[in-house]
Scaffold this motif. Structure first.
Motif, PDB file in Angstrom:
ATOM      1  N   ASP A 115       0.902  -1.170   0.000  1.00 32.54           N
ATOM      2  CA  ASP A 115       0.000   0.000   0.000  1.00 32.54           C
ATOM      3  C   ASP A 115       0.934   1.212   0.000  1.00 32.54           C
ATOM      4  O   ASP A 115       1.026   1.953   0.977  1.00 32.54           O
ATOM      5  CB  ASP A 115      -0.899  -0.032   1.246  1.00 32.54           C
ATOM      6  CG  ASP A 115      -2.268   0.614   1.026  1.00 32.54           C
ATOM      7  OD1 ASP A 115      -2.719   0.704  -0.134  1.00 32.54           O
ATOM      8  OD2 ASP A 115      -2.901   1.015   2.019  1.00 32.54           O
ATOM      9  N   HIS A 136      -9.393  -2.150  -0.287  1.00 32.15           N
ATOM     10  CA  HIS A 136      -9.469  -1.585   1.061  1.00 32.15           C
ATOM     11  C   HIS A 136     -10.769  -2.024   1.726  1.00 32.15           C
ATOM     12  O   HIS A 136     -11.839  -1.932   1.135  1.00 32.15           O
ATOM     13  CB  HIS A 136      -9.426  -0.055   1.004  1.00 32.15           C
ATOM     14  CG  HIS A 136      -8.036   0.473   0.989  1.00 32.15           C
ATOM     15  ND1 HIS A 136      -7.226   0.423  -0.117  1.00 32.15           N
ATOM     16  CD2 HIS A 136      -7.291   1.054   1.964  1.00 32.15           C
ATOM     17  CE1 HIS A 136      -6.056   0.959   0.176  1.00 32.15           C
ATOM     18  NE2 HIS A 136      -6.056   1.347   1.422  1.00 32.15           N
ATOM     19  N   HIS A 167      -7.253  -2.428   5.797  1.00 33.80           N
ATOM     20  CA  HIS A 167      -6.278  -2.350   6.839  1.00 33.80           C
ATOM     21  C   HIS A 167      -6.587  -3.314   7.965  1.00 33.80           C
ATOM     22  O   HIS A 167      -5.775  -3.478   8.865  1.00 33.80           O
ATOM     23  CB  HIS A 167      -6.255  -0.915   7.392  1.00 33.80           C
ATOM     24  CG  HIS A 167      -5.749   0.076   6.365  1.00 33.80           C
ATOM     25  ND1 HIS A 167      -4.451   0.480   6.317  1.00 33.80           N
ATOM     26  CD2 HIS A 167      -6.363   0.704   5.331  1.00 33.80           C
ATOM     27  CE1 HIS A 167      -4.276   1.363   5.319  1.00 33.80           C
ATOM     28  NE2 HIS A 167      -5.423   1.512   4.697  1.00 33.80           N
TER      29      HIS A 167
HETATM   30 ZN   LIG Z   1      -4.729   2.440   2.726  1.00 34.33          ZN
END
Ligand SMILES: [Zn+2]
Length: 481
Positions: A63, A240, A277
């Motif tokens: 990322d 995401h 995340h």
């Molecule tokens: Zn991110």
């Protein structure tokens, strides 16, 4: 074939499935590959001795920050929906627009790629914000990004982000999803054509990836088509998810389940699916990710800045989940992220729950495993010669180089970087990059973007209300004597 022998006090090699530390070690590079790791051999190869330094496998950044990071503007300015991080209805009605020119978009990618190299990142999957975009990323800027990666020597997986929807906020602060599915599906087809065109360029250093934007505004059609196209190509997908309460709420309202259940239900979860995340995952979500063979992308710095953390890294690792790392925010410092990752895991699970090597593994072997690449993230004969050289002249050394790295070093200690056997940074200089000029250009570009914030901030307040200063400000004429 070019043969170069690198020597240093510490070399982090690889044996029997794990990193191994060589004190007073050497790495022999032949062409784009590592040919040998071990004690300094007798050889006629050209030798570079780095002295008190660590020769580390280059970091894999799943990322990888690829713009002038706007999240730092929210560091002390919240909530995000009042500070230009969610489009107000009024901005959407007037017609969103590109806040950067095509040249500025191309420049920020090249600038960001150079910064990744400076931090010892040798494999990068770029991420950027869409808040300042008319809608999504463009093929043109990714063509420019491919040119930049080729010229700088960075190993990349590239794909413009696309989306079927976005979030808007009304005057009461209610955030809702808005859709333009046709536009998102067109974006996906453009991304797939780009992927087919660039995959394998620069001797295989440039590969394709798919980057659907955040889960809460991905329609079922977008997820299914992404899974089909990426599956055909064998390309990774970065999705995401599990990163905020707002996201969980929007997915629950629209689909009646968690984001991971939504992905799994649509057949959009499997090996090569990379998920930043995970800070809002349940235990069942972690099991689903693991069972699907997908990977978590851990970005400690950006999560911590928003008061979030993974619960927890030790737990994910003990479950057998693949965990890679991402920088995602400024500075793109993987060493800082590893150090913070240790801290965060100890806050979550206790002081003895994790050791430095867990984070070092995630930033190297974990990222490689997530990408299905056993030739990256390790220094072993046959692997790609992707190496970060970390200078220890400013460090207070512990008896162990990995512990020294996480307690005493930062990205600014990276001295040299080798990618694909090529020395892409030498004594902190990147060939072809005028660092001072690029940094002032980047700042001026960022300042112009900041000046546009009132136009896409709820209620259109002046800058001084969006970005509240730390102390009272006295601004003086710099030329006054
Ligand atoms: Zn991110």
């Amino acid at each position: 074939m070019t043969r170069t022998l690198l020597t240093a006090r510490w070399v982090i090699g690889y044996e029997d499935g794990a990193h191994v530390v060589h004190e007073h070690g050497a790495v022999l590079i032949e062409g784009d590959r590592v040919a040998y790791v071990g004690p300094v051999p007798a050889t006629d190869a050209q030798r570079i001795d780095y002295g008190e330094a660590i020769l580390s496998p280059g970091f894999v950044d799943l990322d990888a920050l690829s713009d002038l990071d706007t999240t730092i503007l929210g560091f002390d300015n919240f909530p995000g929906w009042k500070k230009g991080r969610v489009w107000p209805d009024s901005y959407l009605e007037r017609g969103p627009y590109e806040m950067y020119s095509p040249e500025e978009l191309a420049f920020q990618k090249r600038f960001a790629f150079a910064e990744l190299i400076r931090n010892g990142i040798t494999t990068a999957l770029p991420i950027a914000s869409l808040f300042y975009r008319e809608w999504s990323e463009t093929v043109a800027e990714f063509d420019a990004a491919a040119d930049a990666a080729e010229a700088l020597g960075l190993r990349v997986y590239l794909g413009p982000a696309y989306r079927t929807g976005g979030q808007v906020v009304d005057a009461t602060g209610t955030i809702r999803a808005v859709y333009d599915e046709a536009r998102g599906l067109t974006g996906l087809e453009d991304a797939a054509a780009f992927a087919a065109r660039i995959d394998g360029r620069a001797g295989g250093r440039i590969r394709a990836m798919f980057a659907p934007d955040r889960i809460e505004t991905c329609t079922k059609a977008l997820l299914r088509r992404t899974a089909a196209l990426a599956g055909e190509m064998g390309a990774p997908v970065r999705q995401h998810c599990l990163q905020s309460e707002t996201e969980l709420g929007l997915v629950r309202d629209q689909h009646g389940c968690t984001p991971i259940e939504y992905l799994a239900r649509e057949g959009a979860l499997g090996p090569l699916w990379l998920l930043p995340h995970g800070t809002h995952a349940t235990g069942a979500d972690f099991e689903t990710i693991r069972d699907a063979g997908a990977s978590l992308v851990h970005c400690p710095l950006v999560s911590a800045r928003h008061g979030g953390f993974l619960r927890s890294l030790p737990r994910c690792l003990s479950m057998g989940l693949t965990v890679g790392m991402g920088t995602d925010t400024w500075p793109p410092d993987m060493i800082l992220n590893m150090a913070l990752g240790v801290t965060m895991a100890r806050i979550a699970d206790g002081p003895e729950s994790v050791r430095s090597e867990a984070l070092f593994d995630a930033a190297t072997l974990g990222g490689a495993r997530a990408l299905g690449r056993d030739d990256l993230g390790r220094l072993v004969p046959g692997a790609k010669a992707d190496i970060a050289v970390i200078d220890l002249s400013a460090a207070l050394q512990t008896p162990d180089p990995v512990q020294t790295l996480l307690t005493s070093c930062s990205g600014r200690d990276v001295r040299d970087v080798w990618i694909d056997g090529r020395r892409v940074m030498r004594d902190r200089e990147i060939p072809g990059v005028d660092t001072a000029s690029d940094r002032s250009r980047a700042q001026a570009q960022f300042d112009r973007l900041i000046a546009q914030y009132p136009e896409r901030t709820l209620g259109h307040p002046p800058l001084s209300e969006i970005f509240v200063p730390s102390y009272r400000r006295r601004t003086h004429d710099r030329h006054r004597s």
